[in-house]
Every structure is written in structure tokens, then in C-alpha cells.
Design an enzyme around this catalytic site. Sequence first.
Site, mmCIF file in Angstrom:
data_model
loop_
_atom_site.group_PDB
_atom_site.id
_atom_site.type_symbol
_atom_site.label_atom_id
_atom_site.label_comp_id
_atom_site.label_asym_id
_atom_site.label_seq_id
_atom_site.Cartn_x
_atom_site.Cartn_y
_atom_site.Cartn_z
ATOM 1 N N TRP A 199 -12.268 17.318 20.765
ATOM 2 C CA TRP A 199 -12.365 16.185 19.846
ATOM 3 C C TRP A 199 -13.644 16.439 19.052
ATOM 4 C CZ3 TRP A 199 -15.657 11.964 18.912
ATOM 5 C CH2 TRP A 199 -15.089 10.894 18.209
ATOM 6 N N ARG A 215 -6.515 11.662 26.082
ATOM 7 C CA ARG A 215 -7.937 11.439 25.802
ATOM 8 C C ARG A 215 -8.235 11.504 24.312
ATOM 9 N NH1 ARG A 215 -11.207 12.214 30.340
ATOM 10 N NH2 ARG A 215 -12.934 13.041 29.129
ATOM 11 N N LYS A 217 -9.412 8.332 24.058
ATOM 12 C CA LYS A 217 -9.224 7.347 25.122
ATOM 13 C C LYS A 217 -10.516 7.147 25.895
ATOM 14 C CE LYS A 217 -6.620 4.842 27.806
ATOM 15 N NZ LYS A 217 -6.269 3.569 27.183
ATOM 16 N N CYS A 241 -12.930 15.275 24.415
ATOM 17 C CA CYS A 241 -12.630 16.609 24.953
ATOM 18 C C CYS A 241 -12.118 16.556 26.392
ATOM 19 C CB CYS A 241 -13.873 17.477 24.939
ATOM 20 S SG CYS A 241 -14.585 17.670 23.317
ATOM 21 N N HIS A 261 -14.523 -19.359 5.371
ATOM 22 C CA HIS A 261 -15.800 -18.813 4.913
ATOM 23 C C HIS A 261 -15.659 -17.370 4.431
ATOM 24 C CE1 HIS A 261 -17.657 -22.424 6.382
ATOM 25 N NE2 HIS A 261 -17.011 -22.260 7.534
ATOM 26 N N ASN A 287 -17.550 19.659 27.155
ATOM 27 C CA ASN A 287 -17.328 18.288 26.693
ATOM 28 C C ASN A 287 -18.689 17.613 26.692
ATOM 29 O OD1 ASN A 287 -16.644 15.586 26.347
ATOM 30 N ND2 ASN A 287 -15.857 15.326 28.425
ATOM 31 N N GLY A 288 -19.079 17.052 25.534
ATOM 32 C CA GLY A 288 -20.386 16.404 25.454
ATOM 33 C C GLY A 288 -21.079 16.813 24.167
ATOM 34 N N LYS A 338 -5.440 -3.496 17.900
ATOM 35 C CA LYS A 338 -4.236 -2.729 18.274
ATOM 36 C C LYS A 338 -3.544 -2.210 17.015
ATOM 37 C CE LYS A 338 -4.915 -2.141 21.436
ATOM 38 N NZ LYS A 338 -5.957 -2.234 22.274
ATOM 39 N N GLU A 389 -8.368 -8.584 19.410
ATOM 40 C CA GLU A 389 -7.681 -7.505 20.118
ATOM 41 C C GLU A 389 -6.357 -7.158 19.426
ATOM 42 O OE1 GLU A 389 -8.443 -5.326 22.117
ATOM 43 O OE2 GLU A 389 -6.604 -4.664 23.067
ATOM 44 N N GLU A 442 -5.569 0.546 15.252
ATOM 45 C CA GLU A 442 -5.632 1.791 16.016
ATOM 46 C C GLU A 442 -4.389 2.646 15.848
ATOM 47 O OE1 GLU A 442 -8.145 1.161 20.087
ATOM 48 O OE2 GLU A 442 -6.314 0.013 19.958
HETATM 49 C C1 G6P Z 1 -12.109 3.905 23.186
HETATM 50 C C2 G6P Z 1 -10.661 3.593 23.498
HETATM 51 C C3 G6P Z 1 -10.470 2.080 23.550
HETATM 52 C C4 G6P Z 1 -11.417 1.477 24.571
HETATM 53 C C5 G6P Z 1 -12.872 1.869 24.290
HETATM 54 C C6 G6P Z 1 -13.768 1.495 25.459
HETATM 55 O O1 G6P Z 1 -12.422 3.521 21.901
HETATM 56 O O2 G6P Z 1 -9.811 4.162 22.509
HETATM 57 O O3 G6P Z 1 -9.135 1.779 23.907
HETATM 58 O O4 G6P Z 1 -11.295 0.092 24.550
HETATM 59 O O5 G6P Z 1 -12.984 3.278 24.124
HETATM 60 O O6 G6P Z 1 -13.380 2.269 26.555
HETATM 61 P P1 G6P Z 1 -13.559 1.876 28.076
HETATM 62 O O7 G6P Z 1 -12.900 3.012 28.811
HETATM 63 O O8 G6P Z 1 -15.039 1.824 28.317
HETATM 64 O O9 G6P Z 1 -12.904 0.581 28.308
#
Ligand code: G6P
Length: 614
Positions: A75, A27, A609, A2, A510, A101-102, A491, A487, A494
Site C-alpha cells: 500500500w 488489508r 483495512k 501492506c 447552518h 510494512n511500515g 460507508k 457512519e 468508502e
Molecule cells: C481504516 C479502515 C476503517 C476503520 C479505521 C480504524 O480506515 O478502513 O474501516 O474504521 O481504519 O481502524 P480500527 O481497526 O482501528 O478500527
Amino acid sequence: MCGIVGYIGGREAYPILIKGLKRLEYRGYDSAGLALIDHSESLNVYKAKGKVSDLENAVEKNDTTGNIGIAHTRWATHGEPCQANAHPHYSASETLALIHNGIIENYASLKENLQERGYEFKSNTDTEVLVQLIEYFKNTETKDLLTAVQLALREVIGAYAIAVLDKNQPNLIIAARKSSPLVVGIGEDDFFLASDATPIVEYTDKVVYLNDEEIAVLKKGEKLKVVNLYNEEITAKEQIVKLNIGQLEKGGFPHFMLKEIYDQPECIRDCMRGRINMEGTNVILSAIIDHKERLLNARRFIIVACGTSWHAALIGKHLIESFCRIPVSVEYASEFRYSDPVVSSEDVVFAISQSGETADTLAAIELAKSKGAFIYGICNAVGSSIPRATHTGSYIHVGPEIGVASTKAFTGQVTVLAILALSLAKEKQLISQNDLEIILKELLIIPDKMAALLQKNAEIANLSAIFTYATNFIYLGRGYCYPVALEGALKLKEISYIHAEGYPAAEMKHGPIALIDAEMPVVVIATQNGMYEKMLSNIQEIKARKGKVIAFVTEGDNVISQIADYCIELPETIECLDPLITSIPLQLLAYHIAACKGKNVDQPRNLAKSVTVE
Ligand code: G6P
């Protein structure tokens, strides 16, 4: 997650609110809304499912005048994404409007109490409970909005950043925070409010970051007043934010993500500036100088993080253990906080976070602090909650990251972790000056190597177009590049919604090997390092099962190019810095596959985000 925006002053609020919501789009959200008190002092609430542009279309023919307003991107947590659940929420009498937000954890019992008193609810949200509770106190205990908010928040268990309007007090916004971020911008004769500074910097660089259980009273024509839940006044600490609008724009790129991938050479230079001298003979991290004893005498390090930051943490473990011989454990913050961990005052806990707002990471910090550990933050967002909750730390200085999928923050985190490991090794006299200089000199030219490999963009884009058919991918790496495989797979998941798994290459035998057939693309990171021969065998194993191998190799490799189906050559570097090179083509691969599939690269579905709820 949010986003909150607010404005009170002499200008028209609507355009400021809409622009602010757009700045916060990164966000992640699924509906949007706003409330304005117009010039005839009526309180208008508009909401829409979908994007901020859908909200703009929905309000097109309505009255959007007024110098005071609050706006929100939601969100979904409690209740599906729909117009009824979008914020702002009216109170029953429609005199109050609130954005939040929360998560209000005790919303069910609060709701039941209110229902017993005759209150009815139009949404499934926890937020509507809060606005009704404020109205309840306004009807029963006080006429004053601030007092009613204080009384209501004293009943709340959970996390909140809120802003409230009262049509009977049209010169006032009350805003409060606990565990969710909120920033007040102080203009000439107006106030701005937002979840982070990005919607504010266009108007003022003077901000106040609210702390937990602080309430900001934004009144037209008066100075900012900050009080706590018991109405004790708090001295607000004004800060200057150093963000420019250019950093928040796409700069000619089709997506923020691609811009941020391309930003990396410059960002990594910024990240190293002042930490490694130009000659590459010395490395200094001020937090280490300031807290030398505590860090050098640590029994062990624990790194807590989530998502991409957790992957950077795995590389950090490798770097710190190799160079400093200090045992490091890497924990998901969300698991750590509920695992009754063994932590003592001899431990140092590192918290890695791009946003500096991740709720689980913050909670992990509080837990470790309560057990006496020394806390070191590695964050990007300056002034965010995590840097304020830690004893010390280092910023990664890569600038605002807007694309939801993290790119430059990852390489920034790895760079700071490398600098940290080398600084500690130097202090512990575990590295010779000669070896130190070899790595520092290489770090200094990494940005040039990154820039060179970005020239491969078109080649990677062509390759990506071949794989849009795939529904699964496997990513393999070893040693320093095993977290890079994790990673790379993250990506792709996501932003393209293709299922992808990252694996340490030898573990493939395995389990994942059962998945390999002629349809399965397998991305292999096989640069010239100590693990090269082993990777070669792993590639043979995949080819023997007809898997499609996409190999990322070191320039001049003419062995793997004979075996792999597709081969991309990357600039050579030293093994411990490999992730800074190998992660970038994987970012590009994911980007181009998602872009080819027409996905919303910068705002992928369901993702946020800044994850400010647990
Ligand atoms: C969310 C974002 C990711 C990020 C993760 C941790 O899932 O979409 O891209 O890696 O949070 O966020 P931070 O801000 O703590 O690195």
C-alpha cells in the site's frame, strides 16, 4: 495496508505465499510481489502492479519452485504504486531480498549516507534503503545475516515489520517488527510468517506474536529463536489461535461486506454471550469486575479511535454519560497524540479498534500510558497489538472482518459499549433493576430484530438502484443516531466514491441546507424516539427545498411515509439501542449503490483495512 507472508519448510512455498497474499487482500494494497529461493539456490524476485492475480499472471512462465519464500502486498507510502516500487526489494548485489510494512522515517539521511558510499537505488521507497543498509553491514561488519539486520535496525527510526532472505543462507528467514504487526506460525517442521493469523490458520493454530524490536530467526530444522536488536534471547510465548477457515470465506455471498452485514445477528449474540444472562436480569463485564475501583473512581473517560471506531466511540459517549454520569471526551487518535492533551492518572482512556493495529490509536495509548492513565481496549482482532498494549479490555468477538468497510465490527463495538455503560451504571447504583432489565431484555432480542430487518434487503437494493446517478448525499440523524448518520455517510464514501456528509439534523440549517435541491438525496434517520418531532420538522425543511428524502422510520409510522419520497420501516427498539438497528440499512444502502455502480466493494481504491502507518 501492506501485507506480509513467508514460508520456510518442506513444502513448495509458492502456493502457500499466493494463498496467503489473497487472505491478506482485505488489508488494501496496490501492488504485490514475492521472492523465492529455488532448488538450485538462486533468489528470484517477481513483482506486479495491481492485484495478486496480476502477480500470478506475471510469474506464470517463470520458475516458482522452492521451499522458502517471502511475499508482500504494498500500500503505497513512499513512491507511486508501480512495479519498481513493489516489494520485495533486492540489495545491490541481488543476494538479499526484503519485504517491509511500515515507514522508515529517517530514510532520507540513511539513503544519503549510502549514496555517498556508492550505493544506487532503483525505487523511490524507504524499504530499498533498509535492504541496502543491511547489505552494507554484511559487506563491512559481518557475514551473518542476523547480525547485519540487527545493526541496520539499530539505525532505523520508524515502524517496520520485515522479512529478509539471503541466497547465501537458503535455510533462513529473518523477520523483525516494531510498531507494525508480525506473527510467526509454528508448523510440524516448518514456519509461516504473516501480518496477521489469517494466512496461517489453514496450516497451524500455534503462533507467536512478535513484540516491538524482536527478531525471529526461522531456520529449517531448528526451533524458533527470538532475539532482540542486541542479540539477547527472548522466550517466545506460543499461543493458540481460534480461527476457522469458514470464518475467512464468503459463504455464498458475492462480497465479504454483504456476508458480514448478514453475519450481524449471530455476531451480536456472540458478543453478548457470557455477559448478559439468558433471563436478561444481569450484566457482567469481566474487565469491570477486575478493575472496579479504577473505573468507578475515574475523574473522566477519554475515548481514542479512528474511522468507524470513532463513530462507535461517539455512541459510547452518549451511553456512558447518560447511564453512568461520567464525563467522556471522544478524540481522534491522530489528533490526540499530537495535541499535548491534559491526561492524568485519574483518567481512564478507552481505545477502540477493530484491527487492534491502527498506528495512531497505538501511539495515543502509549502517550496516555506515559501520563499515568489506565488504558482499556475494545478490539476485535484477538492477540493484536492494542489488546497487548492496554491494561485491560473487552473483545467484541464478531470474528474476522474482511471487507474493508467496517460493518459488524461497528455494531459489535456499540454492543460492548452498551454493556459497559450498563455494567458501570449497575456498579454505581445509578440504574434501577427494573430499568436495567428492560434494556438487557431488549438487547437480547436485538439479533432477532436485526434478522427481521435484513429481510428488507431487496427493498433497499431496489431503492439503491435509483440513486446511482447521485454525486452527493446528505445523511441526517440526531442524538444516538447522529453518529449513525456519520457512519452511513462514511460507508457510502468508502465504497461507492460518492461524496456524502453526515450531519446532526438541526445543524443542517447552518450550512448544508444550501446544497439541497431537487437532485440531492437526503437520508434521514427518523425513528420513534424523543427526537421524532424535531426530525419531522427537519424533513419538512428539506422537502420545502425539493430535496429527495429517503427516510428510515419505525414500523407503523404513517406520518413520515406521507412526506418522504422513499420510506423504509425498521423494527422498533428503545432509543439507546437505536444505532444497532438503524446502522444496518445504511450499510445495505451503501453496499447496493456501490455494487450497482460496479465498484470493488471489498477492496475500495486507496483504502486499507488495517492502517499500520500514521
Ligand atoms: C481504516 C479502515 C476503517 C476503520 C479505521 C480504524 O480506515 O478502513 O474501516 O474504521 O481504519 O481502524 P480500527 O481497526 O482501528 O478500527
